[in-house]
Scaffold this motif. Structure first.
Motif, PDB file in Angstrom:
ATOM      1  N   ALA A 164     -22.196   0.013   1.100  1.00 38.02           N
ATOM      2  CA  ALA A 164     -21.458   1.197   1.150  1.00 38.02           C
ATOM      3  C   ALA A 164     -20.094   0.807   1.158  1.00 38.02           C
ATOM      4  N   ALA A 165     -19.800   0.166   2.605  1.00 36.33           N
ATOM      5  CA  ALA A 165     -18.431   0.130   3.018  1.00 36.33           C
ATOM      6  C   ALA A 165     -17.767  -0.822   2.321  1.00 36.33           C
ATOM      7  N   THR A 166     -18.780  -1.989   1.957  1.00 42.41           N
ATOM      8  CA  THR A 166     -17.895  -3.047   1.113  1.00 42.41           C
ATOM      9  C   THR A 166     -17.456  -2.488  -0.226  1.00 42.41           C
ATOM     10  N   VAL A 167     -18.299  -1.602  -0.968  1.00 44.57           N
ATOM     11  CA  VAL A 167     -17.958  -0.737  -2.356  1.00 44.57           C
ATOM     12  C   VAL A 167     -16.693  -0.022  -1.857  1.00 44.57           C
ATOM     13  N   ALA A 168     -16.847   0.622  -0.725  1.00 45.20           N
ATOM     14  CA  ALA A 168     -15.707   1.665  -0.536  1.00 45.20           C
ATOM     15  C   ALA A 168     -14.300   0.885  -0.288  1.00 45.20           C
ATOM     16  N   VAL A 169     -14.372  -0.110   0.364  1.00 43.99           N
ATOM     17  CA  VAL A 169     -12.957  -1.135   0.422  1.00 43.99           C
ATOM     18  C   VAL A 169     -12.649  -1.579  -0.792  1.00 43.99           C
ATOM     19  N   LEU A 170     -13.489  -2.086  -1.751  1.00 41.66           N
ATOM     20  CA  LEU A 170     -13.082  -2.348  -2.878  1.00 41.66           C
ATOM     21  C   LEU A 170     -12.373  -1.445  -3.876  1.00 41.66           C
ATOM     22  N   LEU A 171     -12.974  -0.121  -3.858  1.00 40.05           N
ATOM     23  CA  LEU A 171     -12.387   0.939  -4.727  1.00 40.05           C
ATOM     24  C   LEU A 171     -11.202   1.495  -3.952  1.00 40.05           C
ATOM     25  N   ASP A 172     -11.189   1.471  -2.826  1.00 38.80           N
ATOM     26  CA  ASP A 172      -9.775   1.801  -2.256  1.00 38.80           C
ATOM     27  C   ASP A 172      -8.597   0.905  -2.372  1.00 38.80           C
ATOM     28  N   ASP A 173      -8.908  -0.384  -2.536  1.00 38.31           N
ATOM     29  CA  ASP A 173      -7.992  -1.307  -2.679  1.00 38.31           C
ATOM     30  C   ASP A 173      -7.594  -1.416  -4.074  1.00 38.31           C
ATOM     31  N   PHE A 174      -8.555  -0.777  -5.177  1.00 36.81           N
ATOM     32  CA  PHE A 174      -8.260  -0.659  -6.500  1.00 36.81           C
ATOM     33  C   PHE A 174      -7.369   0.289  -6.629  1.00 36.81           C
ATOM     34  N   ASN A 175      -7.625   1.422  -6.037  1.00 35.96           N
ATOM     35  CA  ASN A 175      -6.597   2.708  -6.160  1.00 35.96           C
ATOM     36  C   ASN A 175      -5.133   2.485  -5.665  1.00 35.96           C
ATOM     37  N   ARG A 176      -5.105   1.605  -4.384  1.00 37.80           N
ATOM     38  CA  ARG A 176      -3.960   1.371  -3.804  1.00 37.80           C
ATOM     39  C   ARG A 176      -3.070   0.501  -4.717  1.00 37.80           C
ATOM     40  N   GLU A 177      -3.774  -0.423  -5.267  1.00 38.42           N
ATOM     41  CA  GLU A 177      -2.913  -1.539  -6.058  1.00 38.42           C
ATOM     42  C   GLU A 177      -2.324  -0.797  -7.436  1.00 38.42           C
ATOM     43  N   PHE A 178      -2.973   0.432  -7.687  1.00 38.87           N
ATOM     44  CA  PHE A 178      -2.348   0.876  -8.976  1.00 38.87           C
ATOM     45  C   PHE A 178      -1.928   2.206  -8.724  1.00 38.87           C
ATOM     46  N   ASP A 179      -1.359   2.593  -7.342  1.00 34.69           N
ATOM     47  CA  ASP A 179      -0.654   3.626  -6.853  1.00 34.69           C
ATOM     48  C   ASP A 179      -1.513   4.984  -6.970  1.00 34.69           C
ATOM     49  N   THR A 180      -2.953   5.067  -7.116  1.00 35.39           N
ATOM     50  CA  THR A 180      -3.594   5.997  -7.405  1.00 35.39           C
ATOM     51  C   THR A 180      -3.983   6.714  -6.227  1.00 35.39           C
ATOM     52  N   ASP A 181      -4.374   8.040  -6.030  1.00 32.62           N
ATOM     53  CA  ASP A 181      -4.747   8.681  -4.788  1.00 32.62           C
ATOM     54  C   ASP A 181      -6.158   8.192  -4.396  1.00 32.62           C
ATOM     55  N   THR A 182      -6.575   8.180  -3.209  1.00 35.31           N
ATOM     56  CA  THR A 182      -7.712   7.682  -2.625  1.00 35.31           C
ATOM     57  C   THR A 182      -7.956   8.273  -1.491  1.00 35.31           C
ATOM     58  N   PRO A 183      -9.251   8.800  -1.367  1.00 32.84           N
ATOM     59  CA  PRO A 183      -9.773   9.620   0.002  1.00 32.84           C
ATOM     60  C   PRO A 183      -9.806   8.793   1.012  1.00 32.84           C
TER      61      PRO A 183
ATOM     62  N   PRO B  35     -13.371   5.362   5.144  1.00 33.10           N
ATOM     63  CA  PRO B  35     -14.494   6.138   5.537  1.00 33.10           C
ATOM     64  C   PRO B  35     -15.203   7.335   4.760  1.00 33.10           C
ATOM     65  N   TRP B  36     -14.336   8.176   3.987  1.00 32.58           N
ATOM     66  CA  TRP B  36     -14.797   9.041   3.136  1.00 32.58           C
ATOM     67  C   TRP B  36     -15.644   8.427   2.185  1.00 32.58           C
ATOM     68  N   LEU B  37     -15.043   7.344   1.446  1.00 36.88           N
ATOM     69  CA  LEU B  37     -15.952   6.872   0.400  1.00 36.88           C
ATOM     70  C   LEU B  37     -17.133   6.187   0.657  1.00 36.88           C
ATOM     71  N   THR B  38     -17.233   5.578   2.102  1.00 37.27           N
ATOM     72  CA  THR B  38     -18.253   5.062   2.542  1.00 37.27           C
ATOM     73  C   THR B  38     -19.375   6.137   2.685  1.00 37.27           C
ATOM     74  N   GLU B  39     -18.791   7.154   3.318  1.00 37.77           N
ATOM     75  CA  GLU B  39     -19.705   8.265   3.435  1.00 37.77           C
ATOM     76  C   GLU B  39     -20.461   8.829   2.151  1.00 37.77           C
ATOM     77  N   ARG B  40     -19.735   8.757   1.103  1.00 37.32           N
ATOM     78  CA  ARG B  40     -19.899   9.264  -0.121  1.00 37.32           C
ATOM     79  C   ARG B  40     -21.034   8.267  -0.786  1.00 37.32           C
ATOM     80  N   LEU B  41     -20.566   6.990  -0.808  1.00 38.32           N
ATOM     81  CA  LEU B  41     -21.357   5.839  -1.400  1.00 38.32           C
ATOM     82  C   LEU B  41     -22.646   5.680  -0.806  1.00 38.32           C
TER      83      LEU B  41
END
Length: 155
Positions: A15-34, A37-43
């Motif tokens: 979950a934490a690995t997936v969360a980091v990748l998704l967070d990086d993805f959104n940041r790369e494209f200037d898209t909001d990200t929660p 920590p939040w993504l890890t909990e949700r995932l």
């Protein structure tokens, strides 16, 4: 370039690995990200089920594909949506995206889906070219106009 890239299903422990990748993805494209920590909990919750599946490629993970499955009124199998496909920028053009997309298509087919859908921003020419090169289309056979995806924020 790698020719045989192992793709595996993410587990709850990822979950934490997936969360980091998704967070990086959104940041790369200037898209909001929660945030991670939040993504890890949700995932942690979502990866335990069957409705959302994440595939990882490489070790350590070079990229991911996130798929959602839901019942379909129109087919016996589920509707399958490729929610996200991301490869770390420094690792692009090494067939990681190809491996993920092929594995996503194979998984969707094994689960009985008749197609795999993906939403792509119109301005994202590289992504559109990538999907089209892999057999995806946005114009139905016999039609001349493209399909569109509309949405409305509810909150």
């Amino acid at each position: 370039m790698p020719t045989d890239l192992p793709v595996r299903r993410a587990r709850v422990a990822d979950a934490a690995t997936v969360a980091v990748l998704l967070d990086d993805f959104n940041r790369e494209f200037d898209t909001d990200t929660p945030g991670v920590p939040w993504l890890t909990e949700r995932l942690t919750e979502l990866l335990a089920g069957e409705d959302l599946v994440t595939l990882l490629v490489g070790e350590p993970a070079a990229g991911l594909a996130v798929l959602s499955f839901r019942p379909s009124v129109w087919t016996a199998g589920p509707a399958a949506l490729l929610d996200e496909l991301y490869v770390r920028p420094r690792l692009r053009n090494q067939r990681f995206g190809h491996a993920l997309l092929e594995a996503a298509c194979e998984l969707a087919a094994r689960r009985g889906a008749e197609s795999l859908e993906v939403n792509v921003d119109g301005v994202d020419v590289d992504a559109r070219r990538f999907y089209e090169a892999h057999g995806f289309r946005h114009i139905e056979p016999g039609e001349t106009e493209p399909m569109y995806f509309y949405y409305r924020e509810l909150a």
